[in-house]
Scaffold this motif. Structure first.
Motif, short mmCIF file in Angstrom:
data_model
loop_
_atom_site.label_atom_id
_atom_site.label_comp_id
_atom_site.label_asym_id
_atom_site.label_seq_id
_atom_site.Cartn_x
_atom_site.Cartn_y
_atom_site.Cartn_z
N LEU A 34 0.82 -1.20 0.00
CA LEU A 34 0.00 0.00 0.00
C LEU A 34 0.86 1.26 0.00
N GLU A 35 1.87 1.30 0.85
CA GLU A 35 2.75 2.47 0.92
C GLU A 35 3.54 2.64 -0.37
N GLN A 36 4.07 1.57 -0.90
CA GLN A 36 4.83 1.65 -2.15
C GLN A 36 3.94 2.08 -3.31
N GLY A 37 2.72 1.55 -3.35
CA GLY A 37 1.79 1.93 -4.42
C GLY A 37 1.37 3.38 -4.33
N THR A 38 1.14 3.86 -3.11
CA THR A 38 0.78 5.26 -2.92
C THR A 38 1.92 6.17 -3.35
N ALA A 39 3.14 5.82 -3.00
CA ALA A 39 4.30 6.62 -3.38
C ALA A 39 4.47 6.64 -4.90
#
Length: 63
Positions: A34-39
């Motif tokens: 989720l964090e990597q996709g948001t970034a």
């Protein structure tokens, strides 16, 4: 998780964290998908904003 492969009666995963998540600078260092996709999404939106158009930057010759 691929919803198509779920067996009948298997509950869907809790998506509360996904729906509530907002971009933060720390997402670039994040360890979750989720964090990597948001970034990554933030980076793409930022690139489009800075170019001043919504044309696909990979296919500039088609514009």
């Amino acid at each position: 998780m691929d919803v198509k492969k779920q067996q009948a009666g298997t509950p869907l995963p809790d998506t509360t964290n996904m729906a509530d998540h907002q971009y933060s600078v720390e997402d670039y260092e994040g360890g979750t998908q989720l964090e990597q996709g948001t970034a990554e999404t933030h980076e793409m939106v930022s690139d489009v904003y800075m170019t001043g158009n919504n044309a696909d930057p990979q296919n500039q010759d088609r514009v």
